[in-house]
Structures are given as structure tokens and as C-alpha cells.
Design an enzyme around this catalytic site. Sequence first.
Site, PDB file in Angstrom:
ATOM      1  N   HIS A  44      37.254 -70.289  -0.907  1.00  0.00           N
ATOM      2  CA  HIS A  44      36.632 -71.586  -0.655  1.00  0.00           C
ATOM      3  C   HIS A  44      37.795 -73.124  -0.581  1.00  0.00           C
ATOM      4  CE1 HIS A  44      33.203 -74.324  -2.543  1.00  0.00           C
ATOM      5  NE2 HIS A  44      34.442 -75.306  -2.537  1.00  0.00           N
ATOM      6  N   GLU A  45      38.750 -72.910  -1.689  1.00  0.00           N
ATOM      7  CA  GLU A  45      39.508 -74.283  -1.512  1.00  0.00           C
ATOM      8  C   GLU A  45      40.378 -74.584  -0.221  1.00  0.00           C
ATOM      9  OE1 GLU A  45      38.879 -76.883  -3.824  1.00  0.00           O
ATOM     10  OE2 GLU A  45      37.838 -74.768  -5.334  1.00  0.00           O
ATOM     11  N   HIS A 102      38.162 -76.420   2.118  1.00  0.00           N
ATOM     12  CA  HIS A 102      38.893 -77.666   1.648  1.00  0.00           C
ATOM     13  C   HIS A 102      39.975 -78.699   2.302  1.00  0.00           C
ATOM     14  CE1 HIS A 102      34.837 -78.364   0.178  1.00  0.00           C
ATOM     15  NE2 HIS A 102      34.835 -77.589  -1.009  1.00  0.00           N
TER      16      HIS A 102
END
Length: 717
Positions: A509-510, A513
Amino acid sequence: MGGEEDDDRHYRREEASRRSVNNGGSKGRKVIAVTGTAAILAVALNFAFVAFNSRRRRRKSKELAGSEVRVNLSASEIRKLADQIVRESKEVHDAFSSVPADKVRYRDIMALADLEARQFPLIQSCVFPRLVSTSEDVRKASAEAEQQINTHVTSCRKREDVYRILKAFTTRGEWINAEAKSYAHSLVRDFERNGLNLSSTKKDEIQRLQSLIDDLSMQYIHNLNDDNTFLLFTETELEGLPNELLKILDRANNDKVKITLKSNHVLPVLELCKVGATRRKVAVAYGQRCKDVNVPLLENLVLLRHKFARLLGYDNYAEYVVCSRMAKTSSKVFEFLEDLSMSLSELATKELETLKNLKMKEEESSPFGIEDLLYYVKKYEEENFSVDFGALKEYFPLSLVLQGIFKIVQDLFGLRFEEIVSVDVWHDDVRVFSVFDLSSGELMGYVYLDLYSREEKYSQTCVLPLQNGSLSSNGARQVPVVLLMTQLLKEDIDSPVVLRFSEVVSLFHEFGHVAHHLCNHSSLARFSGLRVDPDLLEIPGHMFENWCYESSILKLISGYYQDITRPIKDDICTSIRRCRHSFSALKLMQEILYCLFDQIIYSADNVDLLEVFKFLHPKVMLGLPFLEGTNPASCFPHSAVGYEASCYSRIWSKVFAADLYASKFHDGILNHHIGMQFRNKVLAPGGAKDPLECLTNFLGREPSVQAFVDNIALSSV
């Protein structure tokens, strides 16, 4: 229970929007993703090499080309830099305000844009040490600098002389390009959302209301944080809780076990305790925390926010919040939530029946309640899914997972990671990577990875932009710099760090980003990095999670820590995929319930908060009765501070991320052509372009909820 999110990922992006791994390696070692058999061999060699060198690597000072980020500043250097930032900002704003309104040109506006780009990495250099530094003096100086800079930024947004010049420029409408227009209008909007277009009396009222709102919001949070309420139970009443947990819990009153109303106590009881009466008692107590003090606080906050919004010309506070987001209107939010709720209703009903049948077998005389949800979901999963997530972590060594992520990001988005060893960092655990465009070799930016837990470090997983990519007025390109922090445990210095599967998902997920920050190619720092529409912000992260549920990717990133040539087996891959959406429809209905509550109270006047929730609960939760004695108004912090009138955004981003993945990547999960389309059409445009237009341009249609619903249905119980 429902309504409180399971992590604090949003810190990184809310903070960034407002203001602006592992040991290993040797000199010159590069991390380059490769394919096939070579990938397995390269990963194996790298893994062994990292373990061998982890204790003797030391960093030498070396500057990163194109980065203005300063690490390892002393407390006095932070204070001096903060003073310099404020002084320079004041000089630029003073100079801008001295330009006659009829003579202001775009080059004058660009002076403000250049200031933002120049100061953002310096501001972050001052404020990020409070999250990572091992020095108490440095953390204190960093926190003070953050407050000083925030105070200055707030004062700048209230300068009538600056606003007057900006307004004159935007009224004339002399635009060089669309991004320039968006920039000027965004500056004006900041001022007007602070009331600078209002009369003096109304401006004073805006400031008074904002001060009251800030004070009451903080009081609401403090009340929850300071709540020390606990319940006492016998061990018999806590049957099902593991002995190792019972041993560490405090005791009182003839050796009864103390269960506090903090989530680290409440969740194990709701998930594991076999005694329904205990689960109910804990759930009721948890749902009525701070009832006497926080309910009137939230009622007052809702009233004050409506007054604030109406002074600024909005019908209600929800319209004030949503109008600048992808959803645009509160009615669109309601439409989205109701559409999703209706689409999930049949599936959620089947899931609920499954859980009710389980409870009938175990507790015949007791009807199913909302307090039973977590316990019977876990029970079903234990009985039907052959995944031991505790043992599974031995198959996810951190080095292997990182190598896999680098390969995926390279194959999809054309980003090549190369580690820099001789560079200044704030802790020996920190690793730094240059990132290059795979095709052109262009430097895309830098990534800092600070992945291990340590004392006094910020306790949540987050991504923090340190420098936004931008193009200055003289044509110089500033590259993006980003920090990814997690709290992984190094249990034994001689053993490789292994990840729980939830940590694997979080890392994916990170990196969504991280990729977004690096690929955002806006010319202006204000629209660069992660400074995009909040409704779009979480979409890349949620979308990137999908890859770690694909069997081929699970094979790529897994390998038994003592023999990494042994990845997880096919049946485990299948079970992981099934677990992902286990009872997702029912869980999501509970999220929708809280989002509707949040949107309603900020869309209407004089609503009884408890009665709204009592009305919504059985309708959304398929007839499940409201848990008497509870009141979400007392313990739902997202509606009090930080996410008021925007709680829907979490679901919004998950749903549309599922649509992007299912529609474009599902049949070719490492399709470079599609990946580059996503990079260029969704990640690159930045905050200056309408996010719905970006998604529609990529999909060939507007995003919808259907792919998300279909995805859940495929793995339904």
C-alpha cells in the site's frame, strides 16, 4: 468495533497537504529488479549478502543531487532554519503585496510558487525529525519549529494585502496555461476559505468559530485518550482468550482480570472470547466511552461547523468540505454510499445468515448481535480457511518482499531503484534509493526507507513527502524526495526480519504512494507529490495492494526464511485470496453506516445524533438491532476531528481502486503498457487536473462500484 479505522496511514498525507529497511548492502551495491530464474538467484544472493553485512555498514556524508532536504540537523540548526524560512516567506509576501493591483503579472504569482517549491523541503527538514530522531532535544526543537512555521503559514493565509492582489489577477483572467490558472485559483480559494472575501465583522466571527472548533475538537480527542475506564472479569468469563494474554493483563478484586476500553484489550475480547455476555458487556462499554462529556462536544462542533460554513456561503458544512473534493457535492456522496449499500445488500445478507447459523450451534438461546460479528467471522475463518498467519510470516523475509516490490514497480511503472550507500542519514537502519526512469535513465527522485521500530520513533506506518517535484520559473527541475516509515521489529540481529502478511499488504500500500509521489510530474510544488485531491489520494495505495494477493506475485515475494527457494504453496495462495474478502460485504455495510451518520449530521440542522444512528442501524445493518446503551457520537473521533464530513473517502478510494485494477490489470497484472498508461494518466498529472477526468481518461469511462462488488462476490463465503 465499526467506525474506527485499523491504522493511521492518513497522517502522512493530511500533514503533507497542510504544510507544504532494513540494514544491509555494501559500497556501491545496486538493487535492480530482474526476471525469471535470474530473479530468484539475485534475490537469494542479495538476501545472504544483506544479512552478512548488516552490522558493519556505516554511512558517509554525501549530498543527493537535486535534493534540498537536510537530515541530521541539530536542535540549534533547526531553530535557525525555521527562523530563516519565516523571514524569507515574509519578505516574498511583502514584496508581492507591494505590486500595484493593476500591474500584477503571472511572473509575480510565480514568485509565490517558487517560494513554495524552495521552502517545502526546508520546512520538512525542520519538522520530520520529531518523528524519527533519537535525540530528545532535536525532537523538541522540531516540534517547536513546526508550530512556529504553522503559525506563520496561517498568518500568511489571512493577509488581506496579498489576497487583494491575487484577486485582481484572477479577475483579469490572463492565463499562461491551465496549471497556472489552477494555481492562482487555489491560492484565492485558500484565502476565501479563511473568510478574506467577507466583511470585517464576518471575518472576526470566522476566526472566533475556528478557534472554538479547534479547542473543542482537541478536547474530544483528549477525553478519549485519557479515558481509563476498565471492566473486571473472571477467567471463566474470558474463556477463549489465550493464556499468554491473560498472564500479562492486570488483576484486581480477588484476582479478577482488568479489561480496559483501549483497542488492544477490546479487540481480543470481541474476536476470541467464547462468552457472549462478556462480548456484549465489553462492546456496550466501548460504545459509550466518554458519553457524558463527548456527546455535547460533538453536538456543539456540528453546530459551530454549520455556522462556519454558512458564513462562507455554503448550505451546510458537508458542502463546504466536499465541494473541493472529487465527489463535489454531498448528494453525490449519499448517492455513492446508497448505491454501494444496495449492491452489497444481497451478499451481506447471505454472510449474516452464515454467522447467525454459527451462533445458533454455539449459543442457541442468544440472538445474534453486532457484538458477535468479529467473533463469528474469526471462528468461520479458522474452520474454513487453512491459513496459519502466525506461521506464514516465516515465508516473507523483508529483503525478499522489497525485491519483489522493486521488480513489480519496475515492470509496471518503469521505475528502477538503485541503492545509495554513502549518504548521510539519521539512523543506521535507514536506506536510501535513487529512482530512475527505466527507459530514459532520467533521475525521478529519491526514497528514504526507515522501516524498523525504535524508541521515540513515530509509531505508525506512513509516507511523508520531503521534497515535491517542481519546475522553477528559471526552468530548473526539482526532483521528488519521499520517506516511508514502518515499525517492523528486529527480534534478533543474526536472523532476517520477517513480515506478517498484514505487514506485507501495508508495505505494498505504502509503495503505491511512493510511486505516486515519484511519478507526479506537475510543474508546481502545490500540485506535486501527494498534494492531490483527498478522494484520489488513497487510490494508488489501495490499488497496489491487489498485487500481493495474486499467486504469481505471492510466489515472487515469498520464500522460507531459512531456504528462500521454497515459496508458499499454491493452496496457501488460494486461501489467502479467499480470506481477503471474507465477510467483506457485511464489514463494509458497517463502514457505510458510520459514513452515512457522518454525512447526515453535517448535512442537516438540529439532528438528534443518537436518534439518527438508531434509525440508520437496522436499515443499513440488515435488521441487526442497535446496541442499546451505546452512542457513536461519544466515541467516533473521525466525525469530531480530521475527517468530519469526509469519512466516505476511505470507501470511495477502495471501491474505485478495485475498478481500476479489475478493469485494466486483472488479465495482465504486470502489463507494462497498461502500467505506463496508469503512470501517465493518473499518477503524473498531479493536483492541478480534475481527478475524475484522470480516472475516466484511464478507464475510458467513469469509475463505478460494480467491479468492487463483483470482486467481493467472487470470494464470498
